[in-house]
Design a protein around this motif. Structure first.
Motif, PDB file in Angstrom:
ATOM      1  N   THR A  86       0.837  -1.203   0.000  1.00 21.44           N
ATOM      2  CA  THR A  86       0.000   0.000   0.000  1.00 21.44           C
ATOM      3  C   THR A  86       0.871   1.253   0.000  1.00 21.44           C
ATOM      4  O   THR A  86       0.600   2.202  -0.735  1.00 21.44           O
ATOM      5  CB  THR A  86      -0.946  -0.004   1.221  1.00 21.44           C
ATOM      6  OG1 THR A  86      -1.783  -1.163   1.140  1.00 21.44           O
ATOM      7  CG2 THR A  86      -1.809   1.242   1.262  1.00 21.44           C
ATOM      8  N   PHE A  89       2.362   1.837  -3.386  1.00 24.54           N
ATOM      9  CA  PHE A  89       1.374   2.310  -4.353  1.00 24.54           C
ATOM     10  C   PHE A  89       0.896   3.735  -4.083  1.00 24.54           C
ATOM     11  O   PHE A  89      -0.091   4.166  -4.667  1.00 24.54           O
ATOM     12  CB  PHE A  89       0.174   1.376  -4.420  1.00 24.54           C
ATOM     13  CG  PHE A  89       0.307   0.290  -5.444  1.00 24.54           C
ATOM     14  CD1 PHE A  89       0.452   0.595  -6.781  1.00 24.54           C
ATOM     15  CD2 PHE A  89       0.278  -1.039  -5.070  1.00 24.54           C
ATOM     16  CE1 PHE A  89       0.565  -0.398  -7.740  1.00 24.54           C
ATOM     17  CE2 PHE A  89       0.388  -2.046  -6.003  1.00 24.54           C
ATOM     18  CZ  PHE A  89       0.535  -1.730  -7.339  1.00 24.54           C
ATOM     19  N   LYS A  90       1.596   4.487  -3.235  1.00 19.56           N
ATOM     20  CA  LYS A  90       1.249   5.910  -3.094  1.00 19.56           C
ATOM     21  C   LYS A  90       1.351   6.590  -4.455  1.00 19.56           C
ATOM     22  O   LYS A  90       0.648   7.548  -4.730  1.00 19.56           O
ATOM     23  CB  LYS A  90       2.158   6.588  -2.072  1.00 19.56           C
ATOM     24  CG  LYS A  90       1.795   6.226  -0.649  1.00 19.56           C
ATOM     25  CD  LYS A  90       2.724   6.912   0.336  1.00 19.56           C
ATOM     26  CE  LYS A  90       2.377   6.517   1.756  1.00 19.56           C
ATOM     27  NZ  LYS A  90       3.358   7.046   2.722  1.00 19.56           N
ATOM     28  N   ARG A  92       0.258   5.941  -7.875  1.00 18.64           N
ATOM     29  CA  ARG A  92      -0.734   5.069  -8.506  1.00 18.64           C
ATOM     30  C   ARG A  92      -0.321   4.558  -9.876  1.00 18.64           C
ATOM     31  O   ARG A  92      -0.947   3.652 -10.403  1.00 18.64           O
ATOM     32  CB  ARG A  92      -2.063   5.812  -8.616  1.00 18.64           C
ATOM     33  CG  ARG A  92      -2.665   6.055  -7.269  1.00 18.64           C
ATOM     34  CD  ARG A  92      -3.950   6.806  -7.363  1.00 18.64           C
ATOM     35  NE  ARG A  92      -4.477   6.981  -6.018  1.00 18.64           N
ATOM     36  CZ  ARG A  92      -5.539   7.660  -5.737  1.00 18.64           C
ATOM     37  NH1 ARG A  92      -6.224   8.240  -6.719  1.00 18.64           N
ATOM     38  NH2 ARG A  92      -5.955   7.773  -4.500  1.00 18.64           N
ATOM     39  N   GLU A  93       0.710   5.124 -10.454  1.00 19.57           N
ATOM     40  CA  GLU A  93       1.155   4.666 -11.772  1.00 19.57           C
ATOM     41  C   GLU A  93       2.079   3.460 -11.689  1.00 19.57           C
ATOM     42  O   GLU A  93       2.397   2.845 -12.700  1.00 19.57           O
ATOM     43  CB  GLU A  93       1.834   5.803 -12.532  1.00 19.57           C
ATOM     44  CG  GLU A  93       0.853   6.863 -12.969  1.00 19.57           C
ATOM     45  CD  GLU A  93       1.455   7.898 -13.901  1.00 19.57           C
ATOM     46  OE1 GLU A  93       2.484   7.619 -14.541  1.00 19.57           O
ATOM     47  OE2 GLU A  93       0.883   8.993 -13.978  1.00 19.57           O
ATOM     48  N   GLN A 125      -9.283  -0.629  -4.571  1.00 20.31           N
ATOM     49  CA  GLN A 125      -8.193   0.174  -5.133  1.00 20.31           C
ATOM     50  C   GLN A 125      -7.310  -0.607  -6.100  1.00 20.31           C
ATOM     51  O   GLN A 125      -6.774  -0.038  -7.043  1.00 20.31           O
ATOM     52  CB  GLN A 125      -7.277   0.691  -4.027  1.00 20.31           C
ATOM     53  CG  GLN A 125      -7.881   1.685  -3.101  1.00 20.31           C
ATOM     54  CD  GLN A 125      -6.852   2.089  -2.058  1.00 20.31           C
ATOM     55  OE1 GLN A 125      -5.680   2.215  -2.338  1.00 20.31           O
ATOM     56  NE2 GLN A 125      -7.311   2.279  -0.843  1.00 20.31           N
ATOM     57  N   PHE A 126      -7.123  -1.910  -5.835  1.00 21.25           N
ATOM     58  CA  PHE A 126      -6.136  -2.679  -6.585  1.00 21.25           C
ATOM     59  C   PHE A 126      -6.769  -3.830  -7.338  1.00 21.25           C
ATOM     60  O   PHE A 126      -7.814  -4.343  -6.959  1.00 21.25           O
ATOM     61  CB  PHE A 126      -5.073  -3.253  -5.629  1.00 21.25           C
ATOM     62  CG  PHE A 126      -4.425  -2.214  -4.772  1.00 21.25           C
ATOM     63  CD1 PHE A 126      -3.598  -1.248  -5.320  1.00 21.25           C
ATOM     64  CD2 PHE A 126      -4.642  -2.187  -3.405  1.00 21.25           C
ATOM     65  CE1 PHE A 126      -3.008  -0.278  -4.529  1.00 21.25           C
ATOM     66  CE2 PHE A 126      -4.047  -1.223  -2.600  1.00 21.25           C
ATOM     67  CZ  PHE A 126      -3.231  -0.267  -3.166  1.00 21.25           C
ATOM     68  N   LEU A 147      -1.941  -3.782  -9.932  1.00 22.37           N
ATOM     69  CA  LEU A 147      -1.947  -2.380 -10.320  1.00 22.37           C
ATOM     70  C   LEU A 147      -3.103  -1.663  -9.654  1.00 22.37           C
ATOM     71  O   LEU A 147      -4.080  -2.279  -9.236  1.00 22.37           O
ATOM     72  CB  LEU A 147      -1.985  -2.217 -11.833  1.00 22.37           C
ATOM     73  CG  LEU A 147      -3.218  -2.650 -12.595  1.00 22.37           C
ATOM     74  CD1 LEU A 147      -3.216  -1.955 -13.960  1.00 22.37           C
ATOM     75  CD2 LEU A 147      -3.249  -4.138 -12.805  1.00 22.37           C
ATOM     76  N   HIS A 148      -2.946  -0.377  -9.559  1.00 26.58           N
ATOM     77  CA  HIS A 148      -3.980   0.479  -8.979  1.00 26.58           C
ATOM     78  C   HIS A 148      -5.065   0.664 -10.031  1.00 26.58           C
ATOM     79  O   HIS A 148      -4.775   0.881 -11.207  1.00 26.58           O
ATOM     80  CB  HIS A 148      -3.379   1.832  -8.570  1.00 26.58           C
ATOM     81  CG  HIS A 148      -4.210   2.561  -7.573  1.00 26.58           C
ATOM     82  ND1 HIS A 148      -5.386   3.192  -7.907  1.00 26.58           N
ATOM     83  CD2 HIS A 148      -4.042   2.742  -6.241  1.00 26.58           C
ATOM     84  CE1 HIS A 148      -5.906   3.742  -6.834  1.00 26.58           C
ATOM     85  NE2 HIS A 148      -5.111   3.482  -5.801  1.00 26.58           N
ATOM     86  N   ARG A 149      -6.303   0.590  -9.616  1.00 30.84           N
ATOM     87  CA  ARG A 149      -7.409   0.735 -10.573  1.00 30.84           C
ATOM     88  C   ARG A 149      -7.476   2.132 -11.195  1.00 30.84           C
ATOM     89  O   ARG A 149      -8.088   2.309 -12.232  1.00 30.84           O
ATOM     90  CB  ARG A 149      -8.734   0.393  -9.904  1.00 30.84           C
ATOM     91  CG  ARG A 149      -8.874  -1.087  -9.638  1.00 30.84           C
ATOM     92  CD  ARG A 149     -10.266  -1.426  -9.143  1.00 30.84           C
ATOM     93  NE  ARG A 149     -10.392  -2.822  -8.804  1.00 30.84           N
ATOM     94  CZ  ARG A 149     -10.724  -3.774  -9.669  1.00 30.84           C
ATOM     95  NH1 ARG A 149     -10.960  -3.473 -10.918  1.00 30.84           N
ATOM     96  NH2 ARG A 149     -10.831  -5.024  -9.257  1.00 30.84           N
ATOM     97  N   GLU A 150      -6.835   3.102 -10.550  1.00 30.40           N
ATOM     98  CA  GLU A 150      -6.830   4.452 -11.103  1.00 30.40           C
ATOM     99  C   GLU A 150      -5.569   4.743 -11.919  1.00 30.40           C
ATOM    100  O   GLU A 150      -5.290   5.889 -12.251  1.00 30.40           O
ATOM    101  CB  GLU A 150      -6.981   5.469  -9.974  1.00 30.40           C
ATOM    102  CG  GLU A 150      -8.349   5.397  -9.324  1.00 30.40           C
ATOM    103  CD  GLU A 150      -8.514   6.391  -8.188  1.00 30.40           C
ATOM    104  OE1 GLU A 150      -7.664   7.283  -8.017  1.00 30.40           O
ATOM    105  OE2 GLU A 150      -9.501   6.263  -7.449  1.00 30.40           O
ATOM    106  N   ASN A 151      -4.819   3.695 -12.257  1.00 28.33           N
ATOM    107  CA  ASN A 151      -3.646   3.874 -13.114  1.00 28.33           C
ATOM    108  C   ASN A 151      -4.138   4.361 -14.476  1.00 28.33           C
ATOM    109  O   ASN A 151      -5.046   3.761 -15.058  1.00 28.33           O
ATOM    110  CB  ASN A 151      -2.901   2.543 -13.251  1.00 28.33           C
ATOM    111  CG  ASN A 151      -1.578   2.691 -13.970  1.00 28.33           C
ATOM    112  OD1 ASN A 151      -1.521   3.223 -15.070  1.00 28.33           O
ATOM    113  ND2 ASN A 151      -0.527   2.227 -13.339  1.00 28.33           N
TER     114      ASN A 151
END
Length: 172
Positions: A86, A89-90, A92-93, A125-126, A147-151
């Motif tokens: 976590t 993943f600060k 998000r890319e 989130q992931f 991966l982050h869903r907001e990538n």
């Protein structure tokens, strides 16, 4: 580090940084772990804009006092690694690829354990995408992409991973 008698859901960890973005923590059993996020842009074609954000996650025991090779079960490790992921993943890319080590033929057990850990901490989130690659000798390499869903390259990343591995299964 948490020691006997202290109540916590995870171990304290330290970000060491360096070229492998290392995090370190010590368990109640005096075992030191290093969680590395090694830059791995080579895993995807350079033409992908996201290739510089690909990191291979490595979980390694770096020191084990008082033990011969047997590591006792320790439920706090999974909580600690989840917190480290976590933290990583600060940004998000970033993209994490986890390749289960096959050296001792325990890669299927590692993949199963990693999958259970992800399930336990799954959030919206992931996303984890599982894949396996079998080499010409019949060795199966278990892989996971997180991966982050907001990538901003979410769809392209999954498509590229599918091309590299020849298929996938989602672990939403």
């Amino acid at each position: 580090m948490q020691k006997e008698g202290q109540k916590s859901s995870k171990y304290d960890f330290e970000f060491k940084g360096g070229k492998n973005n290392s995090y370190v923590f010590e368990t109640n059993y005096d075992i030191t772990y290093e969680v590395k996020f090694k830059p791995s842009s080579y895993l995807f074609d350079e033409r992908y804009q996201f290739s510089s954000q690909v990191f291979e996650m490595v979980i390694a025991v770096t020191e084990s006092k008082n033990l011969d090779d047997k590591i006792p079960p320790d439920g706090l490790i999974m909580f600690t690694i989840a917190e480290i992921v976590t933290d990583f993943f600060k940004n998000r890319e970033r993209i994490i690829v986890y390749i289960c080590d096959t050296a001792d033929a325990r890669h299927l057990a590692r993949a199963r354990k990693f999958g259970l850990w992800f399930e336990k901490f799954k959030t919206t989130q992931f996303m984890k995408v599982d894949a396996s690659i079998t080499d010409e000798m019949g060795v199966i390499y278990m892989n996971a992409l997180i991966l982050h869903r907001e990538n901003p390259y979410f769809v392209e990343i999954i498509d590229a991973f599918r091309k590299v591995t020849g298929g996938y299964s989602e672990d939403k």
